[in-house]
Design an enzyme around this catalytic site. Sequence first.
Site, mmCIF file in Angstrom:
data_model
loop_
_atom_site.group_PDB
_atom_site.id
_atom_site.type_symbol
_atom_site.label_atom_id
_atom_site.label_comp_id
_atom_site.label_asym_id
_atom_site.label_seq_id
_atom_site.Cartn_x
_atom_site.Cartn_y
_atom_site.Cartn_z
ATOM 1 N N GLN A 50 -6.188 -1.189 2.007
ATOM 2 C CA GLN A 50 -5.733 -1.058 3.393
ATOM 3 C C GLN A 50 -6.658 -0.071 4.104
ATOM 4 O O GLN A 50 -6.745 1.094 3.723
ATOM 5 C CB GLN A 50 -4.288 -0.546 3.424
ATOM 6 N N ARG A 93 8.452 0.704 -3.487
ATOM 7 C CA ARG A 93 9.121 1.653 -4.378
ATOM 8 C C ARG A 93 9.587 1.033 -5.678
ATOM 9 O O ARG A 93 9.646 1.727 -6.699
ATOM 10 C CB ARG A 93 10.272 2.335 -3.621
ATOM 11 N N CYS A 136 0.386 5.502 -0.104
ATOM 12 C CA CYS A 136 -0.384 6.745 -0.148
ATOM 13 C C CYS A 136 0.084 7.614 -1.312
ATOM 14 O O CYS A 136 1.282 7.786 -1.523
ATOM 15 C CB CYS A 136 -0.170 7.553 1.125
ATOM 16 N N PRO A 183 0.841 -1.208 0.000
ATOM 17 C CA PRO A 183 0.000 0.000 0.000
ATOM 18 C C PRO A 183 0.873 1.254 0.000
ATOM 19 O O PRO A 183 1.844 1.336 0.760
ATOM 20 C CB PRO A 183 -0.789 -0.125 1.311
ATOM 21 N N TYR A 235 0.205 4.455 13.347
ATOM 22 C CA TYR A 235 -1.153 4.964 13.220
ATOM 23 C C TYR A 235 -2.028 4.409 14.355
ATOM 24 O O TYR A 235 -1.530 3.737 15.255
ATOM 25 C CB TYR A 235 -1.683 4.692 11.810
HETATM 26 C C1 LIG Z 1 5.035 6.708 -1.517
HETATM 27 C C2 LIG Z 1 4.843 5.725 -0.381
HETATM 28 C C3 LIG Z 1 3.625 5.683 0.285
HETATM 29 C C4 LIG Z 1 3.413 4.757 1.309
HETATM 30 N N1 LIG Z 1 2.164 4.650 1.885
HETATM 31 C C5 LIG Z 1 1.896 3.611 2.723
HETATM 32 C C6 LIG Z 1 0.558 3.329 3.113
HETATM 33 O O1 LIG Z 1 -0.411 3.921 2.646
HETATM 34 N N2 LIG Z 1 0.373 2.321 4.001
HETATM 35 C C7 LIG Z 1 1.408 1.574 4.497
HETATM 36 O O2 LIG Z 1 1.193 0.691 5.312
HETATM 37 N N3 LIG Z 1 2.682 1.802 4.089
HETATM 38 C C8 LIG Z 1 2.927 2.765 3.190
HETATM 39 N N4 LIG Z 1 4.193 2.918 2.693
HETATM 40 C C9 LIG Z 1 5.211 1.915 3.027
HETATM 41 C C10 LIG Z 1 5.222 0.795 1.964
HETATM 42 O O3 LIG Z 1 4.004 0.066 1.973
HETATM 43 C C11 LIG Z 1 6.398 -0.177 2.192
HETATM 44 O O4 LIG Z 1 6.162 -0.867 3.389
HETATM 45 C C12 LIG Z 1 7.737 0.523 2.237
HETATM 46 O O5 LIG Z 1 7.873 1.433 1.168
HETATM 47 C C13 LIG Z 1 8.902 -0.448 2.210
HETATM 48 O O6 LIG Z 1 8.892 -1.222 1.038
HETATM 49 P P1 LIG Z 1 9.842 -0.859 -0.237
HETATM 50 O O7 LIG Z 1 11.249 -0.796 0.264
HETATM 51 O O8 LIG Z 1 9.597 -2.001 -1.171
HETATM 52 O O9 LIG Z 1 9.374 0.443 -0.784
HETATM 53 C C14 LIG Z 1 4.455 3.879 1.701
HETATM 54 C C15 LIG Z 1 5.686 3.965 1.045
HETATM 55 C C16 LIG Z 1 5.882 4.842 0.003
HETATM 56 C C17 LIG Z 1 7.202 4.845 -0.715
#
Ligand SMILES: Cc1cc2nc3c(=O)[nH]c(=O)nc-3n(C[C@H](O)[C@H](O)[C@H](O)COP(=O)(O)O)c2cc1C
Length: 356
Positions: A99, A322, A25, A23, A181
């Site tokens: 989510q 990402r 945002c 997820p 949260y």
């Molecule tokens: C732009 C962005 C928005 C995110 N929004 C959420 C979110 O809405 N809910 C959540 O649980 N984590 C959110 N995260 C965290 C990601 O779900 C993920 O756990 C985190 O980026 C680590 O994974 P990655 O290294 O593959 O990016 C967000 C991360 C990014 C980069």
Amino acid sequence: MSLLFTPTTIRAVTLRNRLWVAPMCQYSAVDGMPQEWHHTHLAQFASGGAGLVMAEATAVSPEGRISPQDTGIWSDAQRDAWVPIVAAIRSRGAVAGIQLAHAGRKASTWSPLLGKDGTVPVADGGWQAVAPSAVAYEGYAVPQALDAAGIDAVVDDFAAAAQRALDAGFEVLEIHAAHGYLLHQFLSPLSNRRDDEYGGSLENRARLLLRVVDAVRRVAADAPLFVRFSGTDWAEGGWTIEETATVARWAADRGADFFDISSGGLVAHQKIAVGPGYQVALAAHVRREADVPVNAVGLIDDGLQAESILAAGDADAIMSGREWLRDPHFGLRASVDLDESLDYWPAQYVRARRRR
Ligand SMILES: Cc1cc2nc3c(=O)[nH]c(=O)nc-3n(C[C@H](O)[C@H](O)[C@H](O)COP(=O)(O)O)c2cc1C
């Protein structure tokens, strides 16, 4: 066949593989309504081979938004705005998840897209945030402690949001109990200073989350239900991986199916050693100790790395965030890396399957 591209079934829902979109945002909603941006953003990951596309933290109530630009699902109009987005994900062969979230004391903050930090004043469209206790996140406004009626309303809001999500066509629901949260704020002793049945012992701190699991399960009898936890606060005196495993087990006994193990976000003074797969050990701990299915997430950026995590028995699936933003066709690319020939490679793109 690789483990990553082996389908998996949770309750009655089959996911075509185990490489999922976390997820994320977008801070691009208007009055909680997802926009054309969300449509294209989420649909492209389904074209790109994801098994599950998890829509961003979507607020169960207006005061549960992180920022004024968050998506919501507290109204029927918002539900209706999600319908074509869900249909676009499904028509591309992925499962659509959402989510469900309440930001608690981290609500009413400036969207990062505006380049500002901290609390949005009421005069600028912000609102009074609520929390387990009147203890602020460092640098944010002091929240109002929820009373018993306020806690009951949160439970009802999650249940109503779950119903709307199902009505919109989402097949997987995730309860957001991570990243500092509201539900995480109740779990962690650093933010929960209550002396009633919602504070103190682990049973009491977990009470709200478990009520939410029960309430969502009541309306969503058959839907795969995920819970996202922060496996640790990365801070002295905070929430621990042992507590995470215990509460995951309790949540599973109440009907939660799958656990999405992230970390951090509760306090600004957290100390995280970030590196490739840095949260995998947390997922593996919960999988082993609670005997529940989990996904790992956090700097898992290529197919071979993802496959090795599954092969080691550390997780049942992989979420990435990402990397999907860098390459919305990450799933297709990972399948080439793992020498898989997918029958769901989009027919329109088949000419790109091999370099020559
Ligand atoms: C732009 C962005 C928005 C995110 N929004 C959420 C979110 O809405 N809910 C959540 O649980 N984590 C959110 N995260 C965290 C990601 O779900 C993920 O756990 C985190 O980026 C680590 O994974 P990655 O290294 O593959 O990016 C967000 C991360 C990014 C980069």
